[in-house]
Design a protein around this motif. Structure first.
Motif, PDB file in Angstrom:
ATOM      1  N   VAL A   1       2.736  27.871 -20.380  1.00  0.00           N
ATOM      2  CA  VAL A   1       2.467  26.431 -20.419  1.00  0.00           C
ATOM      3  C   VAL A   1       1.775  26.038 -19.118  1.00  0.00           C
ATOM      4  O   VAL A   1       2.135  26.521 -18.049  1.00  0.00           O
ATOM      5  CB  VAL A   1       3.784  25.639 -20.583  1.00  0.00           C
ATOM      6  CG1 VAL A   1       3.538  24.143 -20.529  1.00  0.00           C
ATOM      7  CG2 VAL A   1       4.479  26.023 -21.879  1.00  0.00           C
ATOM      8  N   ASP A   2       0.831  25.156 -19.196  1.00  0.00           N
ATOM      9  CA  ASP A   2       0.185  24.601 -18.008  1.00  0.00           C
ATOM     10  C   ASP A   2       1.138  23.540 -17.436  1.00  0.00           C
ATOM     11  O   ASP A   2       1.020  22.358 -17.709  1.00  0.00           O
ATOM     12  CB  ASP A   2      -1.166  24.000 -18.405  1.00  0.00           C
ATOM     13  CG  ASP A   2      -1.962  23.502 -17.224  1.00  0.00           C
ATOM     14  OD1 ASP A   2      -1.394  23.370 -16.133  1.00  0.00           O
ATOM     15  OD2 ASP A   2      -3.167  23.247 -17.411  1.00  0.00           O
TER      16      ASP A   2
ATOM     17  N   MET B   1       4.769  15.304 -24.805  1.00  0.00           N
ATOM     18  CA  MET B   1       5.019  14.267 -25.816  1.00  0.00           C
ATOM     19  C   MET B   1       6.466  14.331 -26.304  1.00  0.00           C
ATOM     20  O   MET B   1       7.111  13.300 -26.510  1.00  0.00           O
ATOM     21  CB  MET B   1       4.050  14.396 -26.991  1.00  0.00           C
ATOM     22  CG  MET B   1       2.608  14.105 -26.620  1.00  0.00           C
ATOM     23  SD  MET B   1       2.350  12.565 -25.697  1.00  0.00           S
ATOM     24  CE  MET B   1       2.871  11.362 -26.878  1.00  0.00           C
ATOM     25  N   GLN B   2       7.005  15.538 -26.487  1.00  0.00           N
ATOM     26  CA  GLN B   2       8.403  15.676 -26.896  1.00  0.00           C
ATOM     27  C   GLN B   2       9.342  15.146 -25.815  1.00  0.00           C
ATOM     28  O   GLN B   2      10.330  14.465 -26.126  1.00  0.00           O
ATOM     29  CB  GLN B   2       8.728  17.138 -27.209  1.00  0.00           C
ATOM     30  CG  GLN B   2       8.065  17.633 -28.466  1.00  0.00           C
ATOM     31  CD  GLN B   2       8.266  19.124 -28.688  1.00  0.00           C
ATOM     32  OE1 GLN B   2       8.663  19.860 -27.783  1.00  0.00           O
ATOM     33  NE2 GLN B   2       7.982  19.574 -29.888  1.00  0.00           N
TER      34      GLN B   2
ATOM     35  N   TYR C   1       1.491  19.415 -17.631  1.00  0.00           N
ATOM     36  CA  TYR C   1       2.653  18.839 -18.315  1.00  0.00           C
ATOM     37  C   TYR C   1       3.293  17.746 -17.459  1.00  0.00           C
ATOM     38  O   TYR C   1       3.575  16.650 -17.931  1.00  0.00           O
ATOM     39  CB  TYR C   1       3.654  19.964 -18.601  1.00  0.00           C
ATOM     40  CG  TYR C   1       5.054  19.519 -18.923  1.00  0.00           C
ATOM     41  CD1 TYR C   1       5.393  19.066 -20.182  1.00  0.00           C
ATOM     42  CD2 TYR C   1       6.061  19.563 -17.944  1.00  0.00           C
ATOM     43  CE1 TYR C   1       6.688  18.673 -20.475  1.00  0.00           C
ATOM     44  CE2 TYR C   1       7.343  19.178 -18.233  1.00  0.00           C
ATOM     45  CZ  TYR C   1       7.661  18.734 -19.495  1.00  0.00           C
ATOM     46  OH  TYR C   1       8.935  18.339 -19.781  1.00  0.00           O
ATOM     47  N   ILE C   2       3.494  18.047 -16.179  1.00  0.00           N
ATOM     48  CA  ILE C   2       4.152  17.092 -15.293  1.00  0.00           C
ATOM     49  C   ILE C   2       3.284  15.858 -15.071  1.00  0.00           C
ATOM     50  O   ILE C   2       3.757  14.727 -15.183  1.00  0.00           O
ATOM     51  CB  ILE C   2       4.520  17.768 -13.957  1.00  0.00           C
ATOM     52  CG1 ILE C   2       5.612  18.809 -14.203  1.00  0.00           C
ATOM     53  CG2 ILE C   2       4.971  16.743 -12.923  1.00  0.00           C
ATOM     54  CD1 ILE C   2       5.870  19.715 -13.024  1.00  0.00           C
ATOM     55  N   VAL C   3       2.019  16.070 -14.765  1.00  0.00           N
ATOM     56  CA  VAL C   3       1.119  14.941 -14.511  1.00  0.00           C
ATOM     57  C   VAL C   3       0.982  14.072 -15.760  1.00  0.00           C
ATOM     58  O   VAL C   3       1.063  12.850 -15.687  1.00  0.00           O
ATOM     59  CB  VAL C   3      -0.265  15.442 -14.026  1.00  0.00           C
ATOM     60  CG1 VAL C   3      -1.287  14.326 -14.029  1.00  0.00           C
ATOM     61  CG2 VAL C   3      -0.143  16.060 -12.653  1.00  0.00           C
ATOM     62  N   THR C   4       0.803  14.696 -16.902  1.00  0.00           N
ATOM     63  CA  THR C   4       0.650  13.942 -18.156  1.00  0.00           C
ATOM     64  C   THR C   4       1.890  13.115 -18.437  1.00  0.00           C
ATOM     65  O   THR C   4       1.795  11.924 -18.740  1.00  0.00           O
ATOM     66  CB  THR C   4       0.381  14.907 -19.331  1.00  0.00           C
ATOM     67  OG1 THR C   4      -0.794  15.654 -19.052  1.00  0.00           O
ATOM     68  CG2 THR C   4       0.217  14.154 -20.629  1.00  0.00           C
ATOM     69  N   GLY C   5       3.045  13.725 -18.332  1.00  0.00           N
ATOM     70  CA  GLY C   5       4.291  13.006 -18.597  1.00  0.00           C
ATOM     71  C   GLY C   5       4.504  11.837 -17.658  1.00  0.00           C
ATOM     72  O   GLY C   5       4.871  10.744 -18.085  1.00  0.00           O
TER      73      GLY C   5
ATOM     74  N   ARG D   1       0.113  23.533 -25.358  1.00  0.00           N
ATOM     75  CA  ARG D   1       1.578  23.568 -25.294  1.00  0.00           C
ATOM     76  C   ARG D   1       2.105  22.513 -24.322  1.00  0.00           C
ATOM     77  O   ARG D   1       3.118  21.866 -24.581  1.00  0.00           O
ATOM     78  CB  ARG D   1       2.066  24.942 -24.870  1.00  0.00           C
ATOM     79  CG  ARG D   1       1.979  25.976 -25.954  1.00  0.00           C
ATOM     80  CD  ARG D   1       2.647  27.281 -25.542  1.00  0.00           C
ATOM     81  NE  ARG D   1       2.277  28.311 -26.467  1.00  0.00           N
ATOM     82  CZ  ARG D   1       1.399  29.278 -26.203  1.00  0.00           C
ATOM     83  NH1 ARG D   1       0.830  29.355 -25.020  1.00  0.00           N
ATOM     84  NH2 ARG D   1       1.103  30.182 -27.106  1.00  0.00           N
ATOM     85  N   ALA D   2       1.414  22.337 -23.211  1.00  0.00           N
ATOM     86  CA  ALA D   2       1.827  21.333 -22.226  1.00  0.00           C
ATOM     87  C   ALA D   2       1.787  19.933 -22.823  1.00  0.00           C
ATOM     88  O   ALA D   2       2.699  19.134 -22.602  1.00  0.00           O
ATOM     89  CB  ALA D   2       0.933  21.410 -20.988  1.00  0.00           C
TER      90      ALA D   2
END
Length: 64
Positions: A47-48, A18-19, A52-56, A12-13
């Motif tokens: 959600v992890d 990506m969205q 999510y934050i690090v990836t974005g 989900r993250a």
């Protein structure tokens, strides 16, 4: 079962990251504002968020 939950929350993250990046690319807004908006809109989901934050941010920095 805990591993399944972790896999789903990471999945989900990735989808939300990506969205958010797509929205950032199309709207040319601030990435931090978009990330915060996605967190508020999806706060009920498991959600992890750290992932999510690090990836974005990592992907966003790569495309600046």
């Amino acid at each position: 079962m805990n591993d399944t939950l972790n896999i789903r929350s990471r999945h989900r993250a990735r989808i939300l990251a990506m969205q958010a990046l797509y929205q950032w690319n199309m709207a040319h807004g601030e990435l931090n504002d978009i990330e915060a908006h996605f967190r508020v809109e999806n706060e009920d989901l498991k959600v992890d968020w750290p992932f999510y934050i690090v990836t974005g941010k990592q992907i966003g920095r790569a495309h600046v």
